[in-house]
Design a protein around this motif. Structure first.
Motif, short mmCIF file in Angstrom:
data_model
loop_
_atom_site.label_atom_id
_atom_site.label_comp_id
_atom_site.label_asym_id
_atom_site.label_seq_id
_atom_site.Cartn_x
_atom_site.Cartn_y
_atom_site.Cartn_z
N UNK A 137 0.82 -1.23 0.00
CA UNK A 137 0.00 0.00 0.00
C UNK A 137 0.84 1.26 0.00
N UNK A 138 2.12 1.14 0.34
CA UNK A 138 3.00 2.31 0.41
C UNK A 138 3.90 2.41 -0.82
N UNK A 139 3.47 1.82 -1.94
CA UNK A 139 4.27 1.91 -3.16
C UNK A 139 4.41 3.37 -3.59
N UNK A 140 5.54 3.67 -4.17
CA UNK A 140 5.81 5.04 -4.60
C UNK A 140 4.70 5.51 -5.56
N UNK A 141 3.99 6.60 -5.23
CA UNK A 141 2.88 7.06 -6.09
C UNK A 141 3.31 7.35 -7.52
N UNK A 142 4.52 7.87 -7.67
CA UNK A 142 4.99 8.19 -9.03
C UNK A 142 5.20 6.90 -9.83
N UNK A 202 -5.30 -1.26 -8.06
CA UNK A 202 -5.65 -0.44 -9.22
C UNK A 202 -4.86 -0.85 -10.44
N UNK A 203 -3.53 -1.07 -10.29
CA UNK A 203 -2.72 -1.45 -11.43
C UNK A 203 -3.03 -2.88 -11.86
N UNK A 204 -3.37 -3.75 -10.89
CA UNK A 204 -3.75 -5.12 -11.24
C UNK A 204 -5.03 -5.14 -12.05
N UNK A 205 -5.94 -4.22 -11.76
CA UNK A 205 -7.18 -4.11 -12.55
C UNK A 205 -6.87 -3.70 -13.98
N UNK A 206 -5.93 -2.76 -14.14
CA UNK A 206 -5.52 -2.36 -15.49
C UNK A 206 -4.92 -3.54 -16.25
#
Length: 315
Positions: free
Chosen positions: A10-15, A60-64
């Motif tokens: 959950x703390x992955x770099x937002x960028x 979110x990225x897994x959904x993509x």
């Protein structure tokens, strides 16, 4: 690849997450806008998606990634349908049917279907599919361990045909059929005369008394039906302006009394008609008897009316 990268973070770099989503959207756009991509180009996009998925650590990225895989699958299915086999397009159902036939599932295998004479056995409807036969052919084209569990279900089950149930026709006995009862003009005239007679009776009773409580006048404590009828007949006197309804100040008691019927000149001078809807159910009837202590009806009870419909009388 580092196993820690596979865990949810959950703390992955937002960028980094935004960059991943941007690359996924770019791949999705390339696939949707270029419908003429070759099979190798589609495979290259799939490899790019697999490379991006190694960096996915959030939902979110897994959904993509899932959406992109669905698009690639649809493109692959379309290309498979467009494949040519001989003079016609590739037919999946025909291919499956030929596999079942080849493995002895529907009819005897003819000599033209296979070069192995030992496999040309007599057709047996109850016999299972000969998976080893197709496996020997598949092994020559694959380096993977042969597995058949995923194919056993759809190939060994015959598709169910939808049956349409036919409804039996209902034969009616003409002797049991009844003609609808007809209401004649005489029946309607008799009903109108009965209403006019009862309205006149209420008018004569009101002429003998001063202002009287509405409920004490119409309620018959022994007959709810006749109480409703009394209110119905009274409504004609109020409609014609022969009877007035007033709410007594202080007590709020509804009073009715005969009055002088207004003329057309009165209406021309500004007199207005006011229409109201009054609810009178059995609960109101019982409550009125209790509140106003009604023991006897002011309007004489009428005998049970009889109405003739067609050739029968109804009470």
């Amino acid at each position: 690849m580092d196993e820690d990268r596979m865990a949810y973070d959950p703390d992955q770099d937002p960028e980094e997450a935004r960059n991943l989503r941007r690359q996924y959207r770019h791949l999705e756009q390339e696939l949707t806008e270029n419908q003429d991509l070759s099979t190798e180009q589609v495979a290259e996009k799939l490899r790019s998606a697999n490379h991006l998925f190694k960096q996915v650590q959030a939902v979110s990225e897994a959904t993509n990634d899932s959406g992109l895989l669905v698009t690639i699958s649809q493109i692959g299915a379309a290309k498979a349908r467009a494949m040519k086999s001989g003079s016609g397009a590739f037919d999946v159902e025909d291919f499956v049917a030929r596999l079942i036939t080849y493995m002895g599932g529907r009819k005897p295998v003819s000599p033209a279907d296979d070069e192995d004479e030992e496999d040309q056995s007599e057709y047996n409807e109850s016999a299972p599919l000969d998976w080893e036969r197709i496996a020997r052919r598949a092994l020559a084209k694959s380096r993977r361990v042969p597995a058949m569990d995923f194919m056993l279900g759809p190939l060994s089950i015959e598709p169910k045909k939808r049956t349409v149930a036919k409804r039996a026709k209902l034969e009616k006995n003409k002797e049991d059929m009844k003609k609808p009862q007809e209401i004649t003009e005489d029946d309607i005239t008799r009903s109108e005369n009965e209403t006019t007679k009862n309205v006149a009776t209420l008018e004569r009773l009101l002429a003998k008394m001063d202002a009287v409580n509405l409920f004490k006048f119409i309620v018959n404590p022994n007959d709810f039906g006749q109480s409703v009828e009394n209110l119905f007949y009274l409504s004609f006197l109020i409609r014609d302006g022969k009877c007035a309804l007033e709410i007594e100040e202080g007590t709020g008691e509804p009073k009715i009394m005969l009055c002088e019927q207004p003329t057309q000149e009165d209406y021309d001078d500004g007199l207005l008609k006011h229409q109201m809807v009054m609810e009178f159910d059995m609960a109101t009837w019982k409550r009125a008897i209790e509140v106003f202590d009604i023991k006897e009806p002011m309007i004489p009870p009428r005998p049970k009316s009889e109405m003739r419909i067609g050739g029968k009388w109804y009470g």
